[in-house]
Design a protein around this motif. Structure first.
Motif, short mmCIF file in Angstrom:
data_model
loop_
_atom_site.label_atom_id
_atom_site.label_comp_id
_atom_site.label_asym_id
_atom_site.label_seq_id
_atom_site.Cartn_x
_atom_site.Cartn_y
_atom_site.Cartn_z
N ASP A 10 -9.38 94.45 -29.26
CA ASP A 10 -8.74 95.49 -30.18
C ASP A 10 -7.30 95.48 -29.22
OD1 ASP A 10 -11.08 95.99 -31.38
OD2 ASP A 10 -12.01 97.51 -30.10
N LEU A 11 -6.41 95.84 -30.25
CA LEU A 11 -5.01 96.01 -29.84
C LEU A 11 -4.86 97.49 -29.95
CD1 LEU A 11 -3.38 92.97 -31.25
CD2 LEU A 11 -4.19 93.08 -28.91
N GLU A 12 -5.17 98.48 -28.94
CA GLU A 12 -4.92 99.92 -29.05
C GLU A 12 -3.52 100.35 -28.80
OE1 GLU A 12 -8.53 100.94 -27.09
OE2 GLU A 12 -9.81 100.71 -28.83
N SER A 13 -2.94 99.98 -27.77
CA SER A 13 -1.85 100.28 -27.36
C SER A 13 -0.80 99.40 -26.90
CB SER A 13 -2.19 101.08 -25.96
OG SER A 13 -2.62 99.98 -24.91
N GLU A 14 0.35 99.67 -26.68
CA GLU A 14 1.64 98.84 -26.69
C GLU A 14 1.20 97.93 -25.29
OE1 GLU A 14 6.19 99.45 -25.21
OE2 GLU A 14 5.31 101.02 -26.64
N SER A 15 0.45 98.15 -24.29
CA SER A 15 0.07 97.33 -23.33
C SER A 15 -0.69 96.17 -23.61
CB SER A 15 -0.49 98.10 -22.19
OG SER A 15 -1.83 98.68 -22.45
N ASP A 16 -1.28 96.18 -24.76
CA ASP A 16 -2.22 95.15 -25.28
C ASP A 16 -1.37 93.93 -25.81
OD1 ASP A 16 -4.42 96.59 -24.45
OD2 ASP A 16 -4.54 97.68 -26.28
N VAL A 17 -0.07 94.05 -26.07
CA VAL A 17 0.61 93.09 -26.44
C VAL A 17 1.92 92.69 -25.57
CG1 VAL A 17 0.07 93.33 -29.08
CG2 VAL A 17 2.04 94.54 -28.05
N ASP A 18 2.65 91.64 -25.60
CA ASP A 18 3.83 91.30 -24.92
C ASP A 18 4.95 91.19 -25.91
OD1 ASP A 18 2.90 91.22 -22.36
OD2 ASP A 18 2.18 89.20 -22.51
N PHE A 19 6.09 91.69 -25.81
CA PHE A 19 7.13 91.62 -26.49
C PHE A 19 8.09 90.34 -25.80
CE2 PHE A 19 5.60 95.64 -27.99
CZ PHE A 19 5.88 95.48 -29.18
N VAL A 20 8.12 89.29 -26.28
CA VAL A 20 8.91 88.13 -25.54
C VAL A 20 10.39 87.91 -26.19
CG1 VAL A 20 8.84 85.88 -24.71
CG2 VAL A 20 6.67 87.30 -25.02
N GLU A 21 11.40 88.01 -25.59
CA GLU A 21 12.80 87.79 -26.42
C GLU A 21 12.85 86.37 -26.20
OE1 GLU A 21 17.20 89.20 -25.73
OE2 GLU A 21 15.80 90.41 -25.21
N MET A 22 13.41 85.71 -27.31
CA MET A 22 13.57 84.35 -27.28
C MET A 22 15.15 84.35 -27.32
SD MET A 22 10.68 83.57 -30.22
CE MET A 22 11.34 81.83 -30.46
N ASP A 23 15.56 83.10 -26.90
CA ASP A 23 16.86 82.50 -26.80
C ASP A 23 17.55 82.38 -28.06
OD1 ASP A 23 19.47 82.06 -25.65
OD2 ASP A 23 18.98 79.91 -25.05
N ALA A 24 18.64 82.86 -28.34
CA ALA A 24 19.02 82.80 -29.78
C ALA A 24 20.31 82.02 -29.69
CB ALA A 24 19.75 84.06 -30.25
N SER A 25 20.58 81.22 -28.62
CA SER A 25 21.86 80.48 -28.42
C SER A 25 21.50 78.98 -29.01
CB SER A 25 22.48 80.47 -27.31
OG SER A 25 21.92 80.08 -26.27
N THR A 26 22.49 78.46 -29.47
CA THR A 26 22.41 77.15 -30.18
C THR A 26 23.65 76.59 -29.80
OG1 THR A 26 23.30 77.86 -32.58
CG2 THR A 26 21.01 77.39 -31.91
N GLY A 27 23.81 75.68 -28.79
CA GLY A 27 24.97 75.04 -28.19
C GLY A 27 25.96 75.84 -27.70
#
Length: 56
Positions: A10-27
């Motif tokens: 059960d995903l009941e609260s914000e702590s049950d998921v991770d928000f992972v920022e992905m690198d947006a740079s290219t070259g």
């Protein structure tokens, strides 16, 4: 109630998921937006993702 599609927890609260920022740079260029992935903290399965505001 929301459940993880892989492990069924059960995903009941914000702590049950991770928000992972992905690198947006290219070259040599960096993207003006930030990309993120939402993952289950129990099994690591990707649940969603999207684009956030401009990088500062």
């Amino acid at each position: 109630m929301v459940h993880c599609p892989d492990c069924g927890i059960d995903l009941e609260s914000e702590s049950d998921v991770d928000f992972v920022e992905m690198d947006a740079s290219t070259g040599f260029f960096a993207a003006s937006k930030r990309f993120y992935l939402v993952a289950c903290t129990e099994c690591g399965a990707a649940i969603g993702g999207g684009v956030a505001g401009a990088k500062s």
